[in-house]
Design a protein around this motif. Sequence first.
Motif, PDB file in Angstrom:
ATOM      1  N   CYS A 214      -3.394   1.483  -4.972  1.00  0.00           N
ATOM      2  CA  CYS A 214      -3.108   2.745  -5.286  1.00  0.00           C
ATOM      3  C   CYS A 214      -4.071   3.811  -4.632  1.00  0.00           C
ATOM      4  CB  CYS A 214      -3.064   3.237  -6.704  1.00  0.00           C
ATOM      5  SG  CYS A 214      -1.611   2.283  -7.611  1.00  0.00           S
ATOM      6  N   GLY A 215      -3.944   4.340  -3.564  1.00  0.00           N
ATOM      7  CA  GLY A 215      -4.741   5.240  -2.872  1.00  0.00           C
ATOM      8  C   GLY A 215      -4.732   6.763  -3.617  1.00  0.00           C
ATOM      9  N   ARG A 216      -5.883   7.488  -3.316  1.00  0.00           N
ATOM     10  CA  ARG A 216      -5.999   8.921  -3.928  1.00  0.00           C
ATOM     11  C   ARG A 216      -6.495   9.751  -2.812  1.00  0.00           C
ATOM     12  NH1 ARG A 216      -3.690  11.567  -8.261  1.00  0.00           N
ATOM     13  NH2 ARG A 216      -2.114   9.737  -8.839  1.00  0.00           N
ATOM     14  N   TYR A 217      -6.692  10.911  -3.338  1.00  0.00           N
ATOM     15  CA  TYR A 217      -7.535  11.797  -2.013  1.00  0.00           C
ATOM     16  C   TYR A 217      -6.620  11.918  -0.669  1.00  0.00           C
ATOM     17  CZ  TYR A 217     -11.396  10.602  -5.142  1.00  0.00           C
ATOM     18  OH  TYR A 217     -12.231  10.350  -6.253  1.00  0.00           O
ATOM     19  N   GLU A 218      -7.246  11.659   0.558  1.00  0.00           N
ATOM     20  CA  GLU A 218      -6.463  11.995   1.698  1.00  0.00           C
ATOM     21  C   GLU A 218      -5.972  10.397   2.023  1.00  0.00           C
ATOM     22  OE1 GLU A 218      -6.692  15.218   0.907  1.00  0.00           O
ATOM     23  OE2 GLU A 218      -5.506  14.734   2.770  1.00  0.00           O
ATOM     24  N   GLY A 219      -6.312   9.473   1.207  1.00  0.00           N
ATOM     25  CA  GLY A 219      -5.896   7.832   1.580  1.00  0.00           C
ATOM     26  C   GLY A 219      -7.211   7.167   1.663  1.00  0.00           C
TER      27      GLY A 219
ATOM     28  N   PRO B 288       2.496  -1.156   4.150  1.00  0.00           N
ATOM     29  CA  PRO B 288       2.580   0.090   3.809  1.00  0.00           C
ATOM     30  C   PRO B 288       3.856   0.837   3.298  1.00  0.00           C
ATOM     31  CG  PRO B 288       1.200  -0.083   5.743  1.00  0.00           C
ATOM     32  CD  PRO B 288       2.103  -1.258   5.560  1.00  0.00           C
ATOM     33  N   VAL B 289       4.252   1.209   2.150  1.00  0.00           N
ATOM     34  CA  VAL B 289       5.499   1.350   1.648  1.00  0.00           C
ATOM     35  C   VAL B 289       5.373   2.827   1.064  1.00  0.00           C
ATOM     36  CG1 VAL B 289       7.257   0.687   0.127  1.00  0.00           C
ATOM     37  CG2 VAL B 289       6.151  -1.309   1.223  1.00  0.00           C
ATOM     38  N   SER B 290       6.856   3.614   1.254  1.00  0.00           N
ATOM     39  CA  SER B 290       6.684   4.967   0.759  1.00  0.00           C
ATOM     40  C   SER B 290       7.862   4.887  -0.162  1.00  0.00           C
ATOM     41  CB  SER B 290       7.015   6.016   1.769  1.00  0.00           C
ATOM     42  OG  SER B 290       7.738   7.246   1.208  1.00  0.00           O
ATOM     43  N   ILE B 291       7.860   5.654  -1.160  1.00  0.00           N
ATOM     44  CA  ILE B 291       9.130   5.679  -2.107  1.00  0.00           C
ATOM     45  C   ILE B 291       9.812   6.856  -1.778  1.00  0.00           C
ATOM     46  CG2 ILE B 291       8.052   4.320  -4.080  1.00  0.00           C
ATOM     47  CD1 ILE B 291       7.843   7.013  -5.499  1.00  0.00           C
ATOM     48  N   GLY B 292       9.646   7.690  -0.901  1.00  0.00           N
ATOM     49  CA  GLY B 292      10.573   8.676  -0.301  1.00  0.00           C
ATOM     50  C   GLY B 292       9.943   9.799   0.338  1.00  0.00           C
ATOM     51  N   ASP B 293      10.703  10.802   0.995  1.00  0.00           N
ATOM     52  CA  ASP B 293       9.984  11.654   1.946  1.00  0.00           C
ATOM     53  C   ASP B 293       9.660  13.063   1.066  1.00  0.00           C
ATOM     54  OD1 ASP B 293      12.459  10.543   4.592  1.00  0.00           O
ATOM     55  OD2 ASP B 293      10.570   9.890   3.913  1.00  0.00           O
ATOM     56  N   TYR B 294       8.672  12.890   0.429  1.00  0.00           N
ATOM     57  CA  TYR B 294       8.082  13.985  -0.469  1.00  0.00           C
ATOM     58  C   TYR B 294       6.553  13.453  -0.609  1.00  0.00           C
ATOM     59  CZ  TYR B 294       9.647  10.827  -3.768  1.00  0.00           C
ATOM     60  OH  TYR B 294      10.094   9.385  -4.436  1.00  0.00           O
ATOM     61  N   VAL B 295       5.684  14.413  -0.993  1.00  0.00           N
ATOM     62  CA  VAL B 295       4.276  13.962  -1.052  1.00  0.00           C
ATOM     63  C   VAL B 295       3.847  14.070  -2.320  1.00  0.00           C
ATOM     64  CG1 VAL B 295       1.889  14.604  -0.138  1.00  0.00           C
ATOM     65  CG2 VAL B 295       3.868  15.150   1.344  1.00  0.00           C
ATOM     66  N   LEU B 296       3.395  13.011  -2.616  1.00  0.00           N
ATOM     67  CA  LEU B 296       2.720  12.734  -4.064  1.00  0.00           C
ATOM     68  C   LEU B 296       1.103  12.739  -3.867  1.00  0.00           C
ATOM     69  CD1 LEU B 296       4.550   9.499  -5.231  1.00  0.00           C
ATOM     70  CD2 LEU B 296       4.840  11.896  -6.084  1.00  0.00           C
ATOM     71  N   ASN B 297       0.243  12.761  -4.983  1.00  0.00           N
ATOM     72  CA  ASN B 297      -1.130  12.960  -4.892  1.00  0.00           C
ATOM     73  C   ASN B 297      -1.725  11.592  -4.718  1.00  0.00           C
ATOM     74  OD1 ASN B 297      -1.010  15.754  -4.817  1.00  0.00           O
ATOM     75  ND2 ASN B 297      -1.117  16.014  -7.170  1.00  0.00           N
TER      76      ASN B 297
ATOM     77  N   VAL C 126       0.922  -1.119  -0.086  1.00  0.00           N
ATOM     78  CA  VAL C 126       0.019  -0.008  -0.143  1.00  0.00           C
ATOM     79  C   VAL C 126       0.878   1.278   0.058  1.00  0.00           C
ATOM     80  CG1 VAL C 126      -1.884   1.131   1.246  1.00  0.00           C
ATOM     81  CG2 VAL C 126      -1.787  -1.228   1.385  1.00  0.00           C
ATOM     82  N   PRO C 127       1.198   1.808  -1.320  1.00  0.00           N
ATOM     83  CA  PRO C 127       1.841   3.118  -1.201  1.00  0.00           C
ATOM     84  C   PRO C 127       1.215   4.058  -0.305  1.00  0.00           C
ATOM     85  CG  PRO C 127       1.413   2.433  -3.487  1.00  0.00           C
ATOM     86  CD  PRO C 127       0.545   1.530  -2.426  1.00  0.00           C
ATOM     87  N   SER C 128       2.240   4.815   0.485  1.00  0.00           N
ATOM     88  CA  SER C 128       1.848   5.721   1.642  1.00  0.00           C
ATOM     89  C   SER C 128       3.025   6.649   2.085  1.00  0.00           C
ATOM     90  CB  SER C 128       1.034   4.908   2.613  1.00  0.00           C
ATOM     91  OG  SER C 128       1.179   5.900   3.725  1.00  0.00           O
TER      92      SER C 128
ATOM     93  N   VAL D  83       2.045   6.781  -9.171  1.00  0.00           N
ATOM     94  CA  VAL D  83       3.497   6.862  -9.414  1.00  0.00           C
ATOM     95  C   VAL D  83       4.604   6.036  -8.712  1.00  0.00           C
ATOM     96  CG1 VAL D  83       5.670   8.525  -9.390  1.00  0.00           C
ATOM     97  CG2 VAL D  83       3.213   9.378 -10.396  1.00  0.00           C
ATOM     98  N   ALA D  84       4.303   5.921  -7.436  1.00  0.00           N
ATOM     99  CA  ALA D  84       5.299   4.932  -6.637  1.00  0.00           C
ATOM    100  C   ALA D  84       5.018   3.454  -7.141  1.00  0.00           C
ATOM    101  CB  ALA D  84       4.654   4.973  -5.101  1.00  0.00           C
ATOM    102  N   VAL D  85       3.915   3.106  -7.434  1.00  0.00           N
ATOM    103  CA  VAL D  85       3.714   1.932  -8.259  1.00  0.00           C
ATOM    104  C   VAL D  85       4.553   1.591  -9.423  1.00  0.00           C
ATOM    105  CG1 VAL D  85       2.009  -0.027  -9.006  1.00  0.00           C
ATOM    106  CG2 VAL D  85       1.482   1.153  -6.947  1.00  0.00           C
TER     107      VAL D  85
HETATM  108  C1  JD8 Z   1      -0.266   7.080  -1.850  1.00  0.00           C
HETATM  109  C2  JD8 Z   1      -3.111   9.279  -1.502  1.00  0.00           C
HETATM  110  C3  JD8 Z   1      -1.984  11.684  -1.187  1.00  0.00           C
HETATM  111  C4  JD8 Z   1      -1.310  11.707   1.080  1.00  0.00           C
HETATM  112  C5  JD8 Z   1      -2.577  13.981   1.750  1.00  0.00           C
HETATM  113  C6  JD8 Z   1      -1.585  14.465  -0.453  1.00  0.00           C
HETATM  114  C7  JD8 Z   1       4.124   7.097  -1.782  1.00  0.00           C
HETATM  115  N1  JD8 Z   1       6.461   8.776  -1.245  1.00  0.00           N
HETATM  116  C8  JD8 Z   1       5.135   9.077  -1.409  1.00  0.00           C
HETATM  117  N2  JD8 Z   1       4.814  10.436  -1.127  1.00  0.00           N
HETATM  118  N3  JD8 Z   1       3.340  10.417  -1.254  1.00  0.00           N
HETATM  119  C9  JD8 Z   1       3.140   9.177  -1.537  1.00  0.00           C
HETATM  120  C10 JD8 Z   1       1.502   8.862  -1.785  1.00  0.00           C
HETATM  121  C11 JD8 Z   1       0.251   9.930  -1.476  1.00  0.00           C
HETATM  122  C12 JD8 Z   1      -0.777   9.646  -1.433  1.00  0.00           C
HETATM  123  C13 JD8 Z   1      -1.275   8.066  -1.593  1.00  0.00           C
HETATM  124  C14 JD8 Z   1       0.948   7.441  -1.820  1.00  0.00           C
HETATM  125  C15 JD8 Z   1      -2.532   8.170  -1.529  1.00  0.00           C
HETATM  126  N4  JD8 Z   1      -1.950  10.105  -1.488  1.00  0.00           N
HETATM  127  C16 JD8 Z   1      -2.142  11.940   0.338  1.00  0.00           C
HETATM  128  C17 JD8 Z   1      -1.205  12.253   2.430  1.00  0.00           C
HETATM  129  C18 JD8 Z   1      -1.532  13.614   2.590  1.00  0.00           C
HETATM  130  N5  JD8 Z   1      -2.595  13.487   0.282  1.00  0.00           N
HETATM  131  C19 JD8 Z   1       4.148   8.290  -1.453  1.00  0.00           C
HETATM  132  N6  JD8 Z   1       4.366   5.797  -1.913  1.00  0.00           N
END
Ligand code: JD8
Length: 270
Positions: free
Chosen positions: A117-122, A139-148, A91-93, A152-154
């Motif tokens: 793949c989540g969107r919105y606030e999650g 739950p896995v993140s591809i780095g310390d920056y915020v995507l929408n 779960v990308p997050s 893209v992470a997948v």
């Molecule tokens: C999944 C929704 C957007 C995030 C409110 C902006 C990964 N390295 C990464 N950075 N951001 C993501 C990511 C962002 C996502 C989702 C992954 C689903 N959003 C949300 C929380 C704040 N909006 C990510 N992997």
Amino acid sequence: MRIDVVSIFPEYLAALDLSLIGKARREKLLDLNVHDLRDHTHDRHRTVDDTPYGGGAGMVMKPEPWGAVLDRIATESPVSPVAGNKPILIVPSPAGAVFDQEMAYELAEAEHLAFACGRYEGIDERVLEHAAEAFDVRPVSIGDYVLNGGEVAVLAMVEAIGRLIPGVIGNPESLIEESHSDGLLEYPVYTKPGTWEGREVPEVLLSGNHGKIARFRRNKQLERTAIRRPDLIVQLDAAALNRHDRDTLWHNGFAIVDGRIVPKDQVVQD
Ligand code: JD8
């Protein structure tokens, strides 16, 4: 390997039809399936989101469509539940464990990976709790920056994992060489013409002297890593460095003290 990806923007994953991953799919080295989450809704607006309990900005993804699609994927999984084996649900997050090459190697061993793949606030958190009955949820993140969203992470993770599957990369030699970069950044690469815009290719690379070429490349790796990623240099095993390595590190700001690699400005002069 089987891979399932769930998204409200399935066309985002069309890039996985291209290049090596696309070829691996056509050669049946990879069984990759993309699911549109809206296909698992039942209202005429194909609703996937609603307002957050407890208030706050934005919308949250509803649990029902996710429950339906993940239950379907679990029933189709090639992983036999004996011995407690479960397919892995990534779960990308931004709140996930950070993805790196070590994790890519581990996941490349899996028989079945699913990506949500989540969107919105999650995604409603109960979806992850429910999915844990049938999946190893990560739950896995591809780095310390915020995507929408997670798409893209997948794309990044499927490419990094897929290229490690035997047969996907034509010349496994390059995988071995890259895995031997042992914690250092890549060396610079050059190709024809020998002179371009008045710029020469380093002479040693035209010498045919493999020993000198290897030394040049190693020095460039050490130099680049010392400048761009000093955090990686201090993690190197000092015992694995030869005198040429130590010399290059000294000229790039690092000393070996009591078997540890430290920035020279942290060395207390007696
Ligand atoms: C999944 C929704 C957007 C995030 C409110 C902006 C990964 N390295 C990464 N950075 N951001 C993501 C990511 C962002 C996502 C989702 C992954 C689903 N959003 C949300 C929380 C704040 N909006 C990510 N992997």
